[in-house]
Design an enzyme around this catalytic site. Structure first.
Site, mmCIF file in Angstrom:
data_model
loop_
_atom_site.group_PDB
_atom_site.id
_atom_site.type_symbol
_atom_site.label_atom_id
_atom_site.label_comp_id
_atom_site.label_asym_id
_atom_site.label_seq_id
_atom_site.Cartn_x
_atom_site.Cartn_y
_atom_site.Cartn_z
ATOM 1 N N LYS A 172 0.865 -1.176 0.000
ATOM 2 C CA LYS A 172 0.000 0.000 0.000
ATOM 3 C C LYS A 172 0.910 1.237 0.000
ATOM 4 C CE LYS A 172 -1.801 3.037 1.995
ATOM 5 N NZ LYS A 172 -1.661 4.473 1.641
ATOM 6 N N GLY A 225 6.821 5.014 8.088
ATOM 7 C CA GLY A 225 6.036 6.246 8.101
ATOM 8 C C GLY A 225 6.192 6.940 9.434
ATOM 9 N N THR A 227 5.646 8.261 13.334
ATOM 10 C CA THR A 227 5.486 7.586 14.622
ATOM 11 C C THR A 227 4.018 7.543 15.020
ATOM 12 O OG1 THR A 227 7.722 8.154 15.306
ATOM 13 C CG2 THR A 227 6.151 7.692 17.064
ATOM 14 N N GLY A 230 2.410 4.835 13.082
ATOM 15 C CA GLY A 230 2.974 3.570 13.546
ATOM 16 C C GLY A 230 2.277 3.059 14.806
ATOM 17 N N GLU A 247 9.387 1.243 10.899
ATOM 18 C CA GLU A 247 10.480 2.206 10.681
ATOM 19 C C GLU A 247 9.854 3.583 10.695
ATOM 20 O OE1 GLU A 247 12.357 -0.660 7.414
ATOM 21 O OE2 GLU A 247 12.923 1.444 7.182
ATOM 22 N N CYS A 282 13.651 10.722 6.810
ATOM 23 C CA CYS A 282 13.511 10.301 8.205
ATOM 24 C C CYS A 282 14.796 10.575 8.979
ATOM 25 C CB CYS A 282 13.134 8.829 8.266
ATOM 26 S SG CYS A 282 14.265 7.771 7.367
ATOM 27 N N GLU A 376 9.087 16.516 14.592
ATOM 28 C CA GLU A 376 9.635 16.222 13.270
ATOM 29 C C GLU A 376 8.930 17.122 12.256
ATOM 30 O OE1 GLU A 376 8.634 12.469 11.322
ATOM 31 O OE2 GLU A 376 10.752 12.235 10.788
HETATM 32 P P1 NAP Z 1 2.391 8.636 7.401
HETATM 33 O O1 NAP Z 1 1.453 9.747 7.341
HETATM 34 O O2 NAP Z 1 2.553 7.905 8.667
HETATM 35 O O3 NAP Z 1 1.996 7.656 6.220
HETATM 36 C C1 NAP Z 1 2.773 6.537 5.844
HETATM 37 C C2 NAP Z 1 1.908 5.527 5.152
HETATM 38 O O4 NAP Z 1 0.911 5.052 6.056
HETATM 39 C C3 NAP Z 1 1.145 6.082 3.952
HETATM 40 O O5 NAP Z 1 1.085 5.070 2.965
HETATM 41 C C4 NAP Z 1 -0.217 6.363 4.546
HETATM 42 O O6 NAP Z 1 -1.230 6.376 3.572
HETATM 43 C C5 NAP Z 1 -0.367 5.181 5.477
HETATM 44 N N1 NAP Z 1 -1.349 5.371 6.534
HETATM 45 C C6 NAP Z 1 -1.790 6.523 7.093
HETATM 46 N N2 NAP Z 1 -2.716 6.279 8.038
HETATM 47 C C7 NAP Z 1 -2.860 4.925 8.082
HETATM 48 C C8 NAP Z 1 -3.681 4.043 8.856
HETATM 49 N N3 NAP Z 1 -4.514 4.487 9.779
HETATM 50 N N4 NAP Z 1 -3.571 2.707 8.636
HETATM 51 C C9 NAP Z 1 -2.717 2.229 7.710
HETATM 52 N N5 NAP Z 1 -1.940 3.009 6.938
HETATM 53 C C10 NAP Z 1 -1.999 4.349 7.130
HETATM 54 O O7 NAP Z 1 3.860 9.089 7.025
HETATM 55 P P2 NAP Z 1 4.258 10.033 5.837
HETATM 56 O O8 NAP Z 1 3.951 11.430 6.254
HETATM 57 O O9 NAP Z 1 3.702 9.507 4.568
HETATM 58 O O10 NAP Z 1 5.822 9.807 5.760
HETATM 59 C C11 NAP Z 1 6.701 10.555 6.489
HETATM 60 C C12 NAP Z 1 7.100 9.845 7.777
HETATM 61 O O11 NAP Z 1 7.753 8.629 7.447
HETATM 62 C C13 NAP Z 1 8.079 10.628 8.594
HETATM 63 O O12 NAP Z 1 7.714 10.547 9.943
HETATM 64 C C14 NAP Z 1 9.389 9.914 8.344
HETATM 65 O O13 NAP Z 1 10.333 10.096 9.348
HETATM 66 C C15 NAP Z 1 8.947 8.516 8.207
HETATM 67 N N6 NAP Z 1 9.947 7.722 7.483
HETATM 68 C C16 NAP Z 1 10.698 6.818 8.188
HETATM 69 C C17 NAP Z 1 11.679 6.084 7.546
HETATM 70 C C18 NAP Z 1 12.514 5.106 8.312
HETATM 71 O O14 NAP Z 1 13.167 4.285 7.685
HETATM 72 N N7 NAP Z 1 12.552 5.145 9.634
HETATM 73 C C19 NAP Z 1 11.891 6.240 6.177
HETATM 74 C C20 NAP Z 1 11.119 7.171 5.496
HETATM 75 C C21 NAP Z 1 10.139 7.889 6.159
HETATM 76 P P3 NAP Z 1 -1.742 7.755 2.866
HETATM 77 O O15 NAP Z 1 -0.670 8.769 3.036
HETATM 78 O O16 NAP Z 1 -1.958 7.345 1.471
HETATM 79 O O17 NAP Z 1 -2.989 8.150 3.553
#
Ligand code: NAP
Ligand code: MG
Length: 472
Positions: A172, A225, A227, A230, A247, A282, A376
């Protein structure tokens, strides 16, 4: 307008519920549409994966590896097209997608292919009358949820690890930047992957993502994604107690001591926040801790470096830094730009020479920016914090719920070792920053995650351990 389709059971398919717009962040205009997948599409994808799983599990590991290598070669052959789609869709400069993630993603697939036939258990002698040993097994159907900052790199890394371990996969992607992943699905047909082995369903997180995490036939979920999401995923997965590997986000300190090579440190610290995906990384070094003795000098160096960063069209191979990926993220980043705290930068959008997109200038804030110090931001915005000695630097660095990464700049070997031990982070870089490699484990401590990516350790995340006691 290009419409990208989901990929389920080896077929490209629209979603029952219709379409979501994908915006080109360099212009703010809709440039493509992706499917608005939901529970029904996820259910189809999981069913297809269940059908494909036994055949893949029983494929000799070396043959699995050969298939993965053929996929890696196909990725390489299509690298230019895929990099262009991703840069158009999420605004990361072509310099990073084309020269970094591709070929990097293809090489990561090769690395995981190399692990596929080296999965071994242990023989553990307990007493002479028993043969006792362990073996690793694939989970079955696994789910992979991906964010929008580096979709292809994560797609290639996670899917190749899951497949090397013998699983079938439902992915997804984030709906804001899913086009490159959907375009890459064509390669599975070219390479002859069994239908249903890899499925991709785009849809919103609370819809398609939630359905995947809650699905009883999904045995394990890998999430990259924020925290906050997560934590929701961990709760949502309780239904069948599936394994969840996370992650998550970071607020990483990059610490500069007076005995550092300040020329090197300037480049490492500035590129650690500004040019890596416009800070949407991240591991961005978003808290810059600078010894008081060199504070003014080092800030001036950073400003001089930042003023030479070429901000603009991500599709131009010369551009160093592109826009923020979509409007919601742009608005979020701008909310941290408190004019009273700006040391340099601080302009955004139409105030910059580049207009028409979600642009934010490389920005440094002072330590009075309390929210920016703690949260963040995920944009090209860092906070500079002075410190007076090693103990204070460590205390400030660890004063966060995150623990993803940290950087230390010093020419003292002893100090480097002390900092490596004291910093609460999954990765510590010394005299470099933002360096990742498929062979070196990478993962978060504290609230930055619970699972190593990369390396041999990462493959274990995708397998169940079985113990065998056989009386002889
Ligand atoms: P996000 O808002 O948490 O979204 C990540 C993914 O989760 C997206 O595909 C999102 O879908 C999905 N999602 C959202 N709500 C969900 C739910 N209730 N159930 C299941 N899936 C759900 O994160 P982001 O803003 O896209 O990405 C940025 C974050 O990722 C930052 O915090 C960054 O630090 C972290 N990150 C971490 C790493 C690592 O390796 N540690 C690497 C890269 C990024 P939709 O967006 O399509 O709604
Ligand atoms: Mg987009």
């Amino acid at each position: 307008m290009t419409q990208f389709l989901n990929y389920i059971g080896g077929q490209q398919r629209p979603a029952a519920k219709g379409w979501l717009d994908s915006v080109d962040p360099a212009t703010g205009e809709v440039w493509a549409q992706v499917p608005a997948g939901g529970a029904a599409d996820i259910d189809d994808a999981v069913r297809a994966a269940r059908t494909a799983f036994p055949g893949w599990r029983d494929t000799p590991p070396l043959q699995r590896a050969m298939k993965l290598r053929a996929w890696a070669d196909a990725i390489m052959a299509n690298a230019q097209e895929l990099a262009e789609i991703e840069s158009r869709d999420n605004g990361r400069v072509l310099k990073e997608t084309r020269q970094g993630d591709l070929p990097g993603g293809a090489l990561h697939v090769h690395y995981n292919a190399g692990l596929a036939d080296k999965i071994v258990g242990d023989t553990i002698r307990i007493n002479p009358s028993a043969f006792t040993y362990t073996q690793y097994e694939p989970y079955g159907v696994v789910g992979v949820i991906i964010p929008w900052n580096a979709p292809l790199a994560m797609f290639f890394a996670k899917v190749s690890a899951a497949l090397a371990a013998g699983n079938a996969v439902v992915v997804k992607p984030a709906e804001q930047a899913a086009c490159s992943i959907l375009a890459a699905c064509r390669l599975f047909d070219e390479v002859g992957f069994p239908p249903g082995l890899v499925n991709v369903v785009v849809g919103e997180g609370p819809d398609a993502g939630d359905a995947l995490v809650g699905h009883d036939d999904v045995a394990m979920v890998h999430f990259t994604g924020s925290t906050a999401t997560g934590k929701k995923i961990k709760q949502r997965s309780a239904g069948n107690l599936k394994n969840v590997s996370l992650e998550l986000g970071g607020k990483s300190p990059n610490i500069v001591f007076p005995d550092a090579d300040l020329d090197k440190a300037t480049v490492g610290v500035a590129t650690g926040i500004y040019t890596g995906g416009a800070g949407q990384s991240c591991i961005a070094g978003s808290r810059i801790l600078i010894h008081a003795e060199i504070f003014d000098d080092f800030v001036a160096r950073l400003e001089a470096f930042a003023s030479k960063i070429d901000v603009g069209d991500p599709m131009d191979p010369a551009t160093d830094m592109g826009p923020v990926a979509f409007r919601g993220q742009y608005d979020k980043v701008r909310s941290y730009l408190d004019p009273a705290a700006v040391i340099f930068g601080g302009r955004s959008g139409p105030d910059m020479t580049t207009t028409g997109g979600f642009y934010v200038e490389p920005t440094l804030l002072n330590a009075s920016a309390e929210r920016a110090r703690r949260e963040e931001i995920f944009g090209p915005v860092a906070v500079a914090v002075p410190f007076t000695d090693e103990a204070e630097a460590i205390a400030i660095a660890n004063d966060t719920s995150f623990g993803l990464a940290a950087g230390v700049w010093t020419e003292s070997l002893g100090r480097a070792h002390r900092l490596v031990d004291a910093l609460e982070a999954g990765t510590v870089w010394v005299n470099t920053y933002r360096r990742l490699h498929w062979a070196l484990p990478f993962g978060g401590h504290k609230q930055s995650g619970n699972a190593p990516a990369n390396g041999v350790e990462a493959l274990r995340e995708w397998m169940n351990l079985k113990a065998v006691w056989m009386e002889t």
